[in-house]
Design an enzyme around this catalytic site. Structure first.
Site, short mmCIF file in Angstrom:
data_model
loop_
_atom_site.label_atom_id
_atom_site.label_comp_id
_atom_site.label_asym_id
_atom_site.label_seq_id
_atom_site.Cartn_x
_atom_site.Cartn_y
_atom_site.Cartn_z
N HIS A 109 0.84 -1.21 0.00
CA HIS A 109 0.00 0.00 0.00
C HIS A 109 0.87 1.25 0.00
O HIS A 109 0.45 2.30 0.50
CB HIS A 109 -0.95 0.05 1.21
CG HIS A 109 -1.66 -1.25 1.46
ND1 HIS A 109 -2.87 -1.55 0.93
CD2 HIS A 109 -1.26 -2.35 2.16
CE1 HIS A 109 -3.24 -2.76 1.30
NE2 HIS A 109 -2.27 -3.27 2.04
N LYS A 123 16.19 20.58 -12.98
CA LYS A 123 15.45 19.34 -13.15
C LYS A 123 16.25 18.21 -13.78
O LYS A 123 17.08 18.42 -14.65
CB LYS A 123 14.21 19.61 -14.01
CG LYS A 123 13.18 20.46 -13.31
CD LYS A 123 12.39 19.67 -12.31
CE LYS A 123 11.20 19.07 -13.01
NZ LYS A 123 10.42 18.24 -12.11
N GLU A 141 9.18 7.12 -17.56
CA GLU A 141 7.78 7.55 -17.75
C GLU A 141 7.24 7.06 -19.10
O GLU A 141 6.08 6.68 -19.22
CB GLU A 141 7.68 9.07 -17.66
CG GLU A 141 7.90 9.58 -16.25
CD GLU A 141 8.12 11.08 -16.22
OE1 GLU A 141 7.15 11.81 -16.06
OE2 GLU A 141 9.28 11.52 -16.38
N SER A 167 14.40 20.24 -17.83
CA SER A 167 13.24 21.06 -18.14
C SER A 167 13.69 22.26 -18.96
O SER A 167 14.80 22.77 -18.76
CB SER A 167 12.60 21.50 -16.83
OG SER A 167 11.87 22.70 -17.02
#
Ligand code: ARG
Length: 463
Positions: free
Chosen positions: A159, A286, A293, A280
Site C-alpha cells: 500500500h 530538473k 515515464e 526542463s
C-alpha cells in the site's frame, strides 16, 4: 517492376475510386512480411512440383524468380504500388511480370487467406525468438545488479506504506521472476502457433492433391491445421501474442513506477544514468526520469492493441473477413513497443546504482521490524493474533512517546506489555538483523538472494 492488373479483373468492372484503393490496401504495413511470404510461396511451388501439379522446371523457375524479388525488396529497389493491395499480390504480380506463365501457376490451390495466415505465423515465430532474447538480456541485467546488493537492506512497501525489510537484491530479483513467466508464456504462444494453415485455400480446401505436410515441414511447422474453415481465420495466436506483450508491458510499468518514485528527492533510493533523464526547458535544476515515464506510458499502446485485436475478432462471421487485415497493425505495434521497452529497460537497469547508505540511514523509519517482533513472541509461545495486538500497542506507544523505533523501548516497557519478553528481544530488532533471520523459502534475506542469484546465473546461461 509491377503489374497493376488484378487477378479478378475479369469479374469486376474495373472502375476505380482512389479513395477505395487507399482504404483497402495493407501493403504499406504488410510489406514487412515479404520474407515470409516468399518462403511460403517457395514451399508451395516446390510442393506443387513434387505432386506434379506443375513441372519441376516451373517450380524451379518460380523459386528463382521469388528469390530475386526477395533480393530486390531487401535492397530497397522494389517498387511497391498500393494498387496491388498487399504484399501477397505485389510479389505474385512481380513474379508474373518476371517469368510469365510459370508465375501464373503459383497461386494454384491456395488463397491469400491461407497465405496471410501462414505469413503472420512465420513472422511471429521469429519475433518471439527476438523477444525471448530481449527478456533474457533484461533478466541478466537485473541479476548483475542484484549481485552487487545482496547484503544491503531496503524497506519493502505494501500500500506504499513501509512493510518489512528486504535485501535490495531480493527486490531486484522479483522482476526476474516476473520476466521468467513472460518468457515461458511467449514460448507457449510460439508452440501453439507453430502449425501450418497453408493449403487451406480460401476456406474449404482444394480438389487438387496438395501435400500440406510437405509445405509444413519445409517451413519448419510442427504440424498442420486440420480444419480449413477454422484455419483461414484463426487469429487466436495474435490475441495471445499481444496479451503476452501486454503482461510484459505491465511488468515494466511496475518497475518504471517504482523507479520514478525512487529517483525523487523524497525517496532518493536510486540514481539512474543521465542518459536516461531529460531536463526542463524552464527549471534548470530538473533531472526528469522521462525514459521510465515513457516505458510506463507506452504500455497504453500495447494494451490498446490487445483491445483492438479482441474487438476485431469479436462476432466476425465464420471464416475469413477483410476485418482481419487490421490484425497486423496491432500485432506489429505490440511487438515493436514491447521490443523497444525491453531494450530501454535493460539499458536503464544496467546503468543504475542504489544509494545504499541513504537507504540504510532511513531504515529506522516505519517500524520495519514490527512483524519480526510479533514472530519473536510466537516463538515465546504467544498466539500470533495476541502477539500482533501487543506489538501494535507498542508501536502506538512509541509514536506517543516520540520514539522512532521499537528498540528504543526499555525492557520494563516491553515486559509491561508482555511478560514473556526478555532481554534477547533486542537481538531480533533492527531491519538488518530481521533480514538475516528470515527462514522461510523465498524470503527476502541475503542467504536466499545469494542462492537465487546463483540459480538464475546458471539458468540464464542456457535459456
Ligand atoms: N491483405 C489481406 C489480409 O491481410 C489478405 C487476404 C485478403 N483476402 C481476401 N479474400 N480479400 O487479410
Amino acid at each position: 517492376m509491377g503489374n497493376t492488373e488484378k487477378s479478378w479483373e475479369k469479374r469486376l468492372s474495373g472502375s476505380v475510386d482512389e479513395l477505395a484503393v487507399d482504404f483497402v490496401e495493407s501493403l504499406s504495413y504488410d510489406r514487412r512480411l515479404y520474407k515470409y511470404d516468399i518462403a511460403g510461396s517457395i514451399a508451395h511451388a516446390e510442393m506443387l512440383g513434387a505432386v506434379k501439379i506443375i513441372t519441376k522446371a516451373e517450380a524451379a523457375e518460380i523459386k528463382k524468380g521469388l528469390l530475386e524479388i526477395g533480393e530486390s525488396i531487401a535492397a530497397g529497389e522494389f517498387v511497391f504500388d498500393v494498387a496491388q493491395e498487399d504484399i501477397h499480390m505485389a510479389i505474385e504480380s512481380a513474379l508474373v511480370s518476371k517469368i510469365g506463365d510459370a508465375g501464373r501457376k503459383l497461386h494454384t490451390g491456395r488463397s491469400r487467406n491461407d497465405q496471410v495466415a501462414t505469413d503472420i505465423r512465420l513472422w511471429m515465430r521469429d519475433e518471439i525468438e527476438l523477444l525471448l532474447t530481449r527478456i533474457t538480456q533484461l533478466q541478466l541485467a537485473f541479476v548483475r545488479l542484484a549481485a552487487k546488493y545482496t547484503d544491503d537492506i531496503m524497506p519493502t512497501y505494501t500500500h506504499l506504506q513501509r512493510a518489512q525489510p528486504a535485501t535490495v537484491a531480493s527486490y531486484l530479483l522479483s522482476f526476474v521472476e516476473m520476466l521468467a513467466r513472460d518468457y515461458s508464456r511467449l514460448k507457449d504462444c510460439r508452440d501453439r502457433l507453430n502449425v501450418s494453415p497453408l493449403g487451406s485455400g480460401a476456406v474449404a480446401g482444394s480438389t487438387l492433391p496438395l501435400d500440406r505436410e510437405m509445405t509444413a515441414k519445409a517451413l519448419g511447422f510442427k504440424d498442420i491445421t486440420y480444419n480449413s474453415i477454422d484455419a483461414v481465420s484463426d487469429r487466436d495466436f495474435c490475441a495471445e501474442f499481444i496479451f503476452c506483450c501486454s503482461l510484459i508491458s505491465s511488468h515494466l510499468t511496475r518497475l518504471a513506477e517504482d523507479w520514478i518514485l525512487y529517483t525523487s528527492a523524497e525517496f532518493s533510493f536510486i540514481r539512474t544514468d543521465d542518459a536516461y533523464c531529460t531536463s526542463s526547458s524552464m527549471m534548470p535544476q530538473k533531472r526528469n526520469p522521462d525514459m521510465l515515464e515513457l516505458i510506463r506510458g507506452k504500455s497504453g499502446t500495447v494494451y490498446g492493441a490487445l483491445v483492438a485485436m479482441l474487438t476485431i475478432l469479436k462476432a466476425q462471421p465464420s471464416t475469413y473477413n477483410r476485418d482481419l487485415q487490421e490484425d497486423k497493425i496491432h500485432v506489429f505495434n505490440a511487438a515493436d513497443y514491447t521490443d523497444t521497452c525491453l531494450q530501454m529497460t535493460t539499458a536503464i537497469v544496467s546503468h543504475t546504482t542504489f544509494n545504499t547508505r541513504h537507504i540504510a540511514d532511513g531504515l529506522d523509519e516505519g517500524f520495519l521490524d514490527a512483524t519480526a517482533l510479533a514472530e519473536y513472541l510466537v516463538r515465546k509461545g504467544v498466539p500470533f493474533r495476541q502477539a500482533h495486538g501487543i506489538v501494535g500497542s507498542l508501536v502506538a506507544q512509541c509514536e506517543e512517546e516520540g520514539k522512532k523505533k521499537l528498540g528504543e523501548l526499555t525492557i520494563e516497557q516491553f515486559t509491561a506489555a508482555c511478560e514473556k519478553i526478555e532481554e534477547d528481544v533486542y537481538n531480533t530488532l533492527d531491519p538488518t538483523g530481521v533480514c538475516r533471520s528470515y527462514q522461510s523459502k523465498g524470503a527476502a534475506g541475503p542467504e536466499n538472494a545469494r542462492a537465487q542469484i546463483a540459480y538464475w546465473k546458471d539458468k540464464l546461461k542456457s535459456q
